[in-house]
Design a protein around this motif. Structure first.
Motif, PDB file in Angstrom:
ATOM      1  N   LEU A   4       0.855  -1.185   0.000  1.00 51.18           N
ATOM      2  CA  LEU A   4       0.000   0.000   0.000  1.00 51.18           C
ATOM      3  C   LEU A   4       0.894   1.239   0.000  1.00 51.18           C
ATOM      4  CD1 LEU A   4      -2.732   1.455   0.250  1.00 51.18           C
ATOM      5  CD2 LEU A   4      -2.507   1.248   2.739  1.00 51.18           C
ATOM      6  N   TYR A   6       1.032   5.064   0.538  1.00 49.70           N
ATOM      7  CA  TYR A   6       0.353   6.232   1.094  1.00 49.70           C
ATOM      8  C   TYR A   6       0.850   7.511   0.415  1.00 49.70           C
ATOM      9  CZ  TYR A   6      -1.754   3.754   5.087  1.00 49.70           C
ATOM     10  OH  TYR A   6      -2.513   2.924   5.889  1.00 49.70           O
ATOM     11  N   SER A   7       0.015   8.552   0.485  1.00 50.65           N
ATOM     12  CA  SER A   7       0.355   9.873  -0.066  1.00 50.65           C
ATOM     13  C   SER A   7       0.787   9.781  -1.519  1.00 50.65           C
ATOM     14  CB  SER A   7       1.464  10.532   0.770  1.00 50.65           C
ATOM     15  OG  SER A   7       1.029  10.749   2.091  1.00 50.65           O
ATOM     16  N   THR A  27      -1.443  -1.063  -4.200  1.00 45.74           N
ATOM     17  CA  THR A  27      -2.631  -0.247  -3.994  1.00 45.74           C
ATOM     18  C   THR A  27      -2.155   1.164  -3.679  1.00 45.74           C
ATOM     19  OG1 THR A  27      -3.870  -2.118  -3.091  1.00 45.74           O
ATOM     20  CG2 THR A  27      -4.741   0.083  -2.644  1.00 45.74           C
ATOM     21  N   TYR A  28      -2.742   2.135  -4.352  1.00 44.36           N
ATOM     22  CA  TYR A  28      -2.379   3.527  -4.116  1.00 44.36           C
ATOM     23  C   TYR A  28      -3.480   4.230  -3.331  1.00 44.36           C
ATOM     24  CZ  TYR A  28       0.902   2.774  -8.015  1.00 44.36           C
ATOM     25  OH  TYR A  28       1.883   2.295  -8.839  1.00 44.36           O
ATOM     26  N   THR A  29      -3.101   5.073  -2.407  1.00 43.18           N
ATOM     27  CA  THR A  29      -4.046   5.952  -1.740  1.00 43.18           C
ATOM     28  C   THR A  29      -3.449   7.348  -1.670  1.00 43.18           C
ATOM     29  OG1 THR A  29      -5.310   6.410   0.274  1.00 43.18           O
ATOM     30  CG2 THR A  29      -3.205   5.285   0.557  1.00 43.18           C
ATOM     31  N   LYS A  30      -4.262   8.338  -1.925  1.00 41.38           N
ATOM     32  CA  LYS A  30      -3.795   9.715  -1.827  1.00 41.38           C
ATOM     33  C   LYS A  30      -3.740  10.183  -0.384  1.00 41.38           C
ATOM     34  CE  LYS A  30      -5.247  11.156  -6.432  1.00 41.38           C
ATOM     35  NZ  LYS A  30      -6.009  12.152  -7.228  1.00 41.38           N
ATOM     36  N   ASP A  31      -4.365   9.421   0.504  1.00 42.00           N
ATOM     37  CA  ASP A  31      -4.385   9.788   1.919  1.00 42.00           C
ATOM     38  C   ASP A  31      -3.001   9.648   2.538  1.00 42.00           C
ATOM     39  OD1 ASP A  31      -7.122  10.192   1.777  1.00 42.00           O
ATOM     40  OD2 ASP A  31      -7.580   8.139   2.380  1.00 42.00           O
ATOM     41  N   THR A  37      -6.003   6.727   9.055  1.00 37.82           N
ATOM     42  CA  THR A  37      -5.862   6.031   7.775  1.00 37.82           C
ATOM     43  C   THR A  37      -5.043   4.749   7.870  1.00 37.82           C
ATOM     44  OG1 THR A  37      -3.889   7.323   7.205  1.00 37.82           O
ATOM     45  CG2 THR A  37      -6.032   8.208   6.509  1.00 37.82           C
ATOM     46  N   GLN A  40      -6.344   1.419   6.472  1.00 35.59           N
ATOM     47  CA  GLN A  40      -6.305   1.095   5.044  1.00 35.59           C
ATOM     48  C   GLN A  40      -5.236   0.049   4.727  1.00 35.59           C
ATOM     49  OE1 GLN A  40      -6.209   4.482   2.375  1.00 35.59           O
ATOM     50  NE2 GLN A  40      -7.371   5.766   3.803  1.00 35.59           N
ATOM     51  N   ASP A  53       3.910  11.813   5.955  1.00 34.77           N
ATOM     52  CA  ASP A  53       3.136  10.783   6.654  1.00 34.77           C
ATOM     53  C   ASP A  53       3.568  10.657   8.110  1.00 34.77           C
ATOM     54  OD1 ASP A  53       1.429   9.577   4.510  1.00 34.77           O
ATOM     55  OD2 ASP A  53       3.379   9.288   3.569  1.00 34.77           O
TER      56      ASP A  53
END
Length: 335
Positions: A4, A6-7, A27-31, A37, A40, A53
């Protein structure tokens, strides 16, 4: 391995995808990673984080309980992760120690040139059809004394750039680079000596317990009244409160920076509509002798490609149970 990120920024995702070579499930998350978070990361054995982060103790505890075992940072700096706590839990943690020192040193140079030659003001004026030259005076860099605090990967390149301008170079480092002495006629001295004699100061050291607020009220008072301070390293190396006071009283000429002491809560987001709550940052930005960019020095294709490649080299090493050369130990850092 399931990873995963993050950012994840739109501009870096293509570089990360290419570097992965379809080896790992991403998996990408902009959070940004924080206490909210962290959830996730459920189902992922590894995560990748950026400098904004939050990998503090409570976040690490949540990640461990969720099954995360590997953390790779897409940055050289790692003051945003509690390394000792991570090791106590059993995490493997690695960073990207060198992605493009040229990008950082060149950005520091760009800040200096833009500030000195009033480029931002001039550009704004001519776009409003004001072609007056009042207030646009700068100075030659040639023959000026430039102090470099830290002559590692980035600092040594900054030395060479400034030497190319014809500057006299003073430097401060725990381990002097004798090649720089021979190639660029660098003179090493104590921090105080460099501060007192330099027309321009550029910071190129990591954030650690030893250099937290390295440039404080006492050190700022040693600088020349016409000195320019440049910081493309970490915000907390400079004591912001003391800096603001120094700039307001015009005890130094100006401050050029790509970083800020408390950038985690503000940087990497668009606040143009909502505004910001950090009163200290507001004050700093209100000063006419401050030039700030939003932690963008690393943003070149070359640097992003190197960051992505090293990130997945770290993941590959762990996935294949190899020793990871970029793995971090129990260094004394700011957590």
């Amino acid at each position: 391995m399931k990873l995963l990120i993050y950012s994840a920024k739109d501009y870096e995702i293509p570089f990360l995808g290419k570097a992965n070579l379809n080896r790992h499930k991403i998996t990408y998350t902009k959070d940004a990673l924080d206490t909210n978070t962290a959830i996730q990361a459920m189902g992922h054995k590894a995560i990748s984080i950026f400098s904004g982060d939050d990998a503090s103790l409570i976040v690490l505890e949540k990640l461990w309980d969720l099954g995360v075992r590997y953390i790779t940072l897409r940055s050289a700096g790692y003051n945003n992760i509690h390394i000792k706590a991570a090791k106590r839990f059993g995490f493997k943690v690695a960073n990207v120690p060198e992605y493009s020192p040229h990008a950082i040193a060149e950005h520091a140079t760009a800040l200096l040139l833009a500030f000195n030659r009033k480029i931002v003001l001039a550009n704004s004026q001519v776009h409003n059809y004001n072609f007056s030259q009042e207030g646009l005076m700068g100075f030659n860099l040639h023959s000026k004394t430039v102090g470099i605090i830290g002559t590692g990967r980035i600092g040594s390149i900054m030395v060479k750039i400034m030497y190319g301008f014809g500057c006299k170079i003073l430097a401060c480092d725990l381990e002097p680079d004798h090649d720089l002495v021979a190639l660029c006629d660098v003179t090493y001295g104590t921090l105080d000596q460099v501060l007192k004699k330099s027309d321009i100061l550029s910071i190129h050291v990591p954030l650690s317990y030893d250099n937290y607020y390295l440039i404080n009220k006492k050190k700022l008072a040693l600088m020349k009244r016409n000195a320019i301070l440049i910081n493309t390293s970490r915000g907390a190396i400079v004591e912001t409160k003391a800096l603001i006071d120094t700039l307001e009283k015009k005890y130094i000429e100006g401050y050029c920076t790509d970083v800020y002491e408390k950038e985690k809560s503000t940087f990497f987001k668009d606040h143009s509509r909502s505004g910001i709550e950090d009163e200290q940052l507001k004050k700093l930005l209100s000063l006419p002798n401050v030039l700030m960019t939003p932690h963008q020095a690393f943003m070149t294709p070359e640097a992003l490609s190197n960051i992505a490649t090293t990130t997945f080299e770290n993941i590959d090493d762990w996935a294949e149970d190899r020793e990871c050369k970029n793995e971090l130990g129990y260094e004394r850092i700011i957590s």
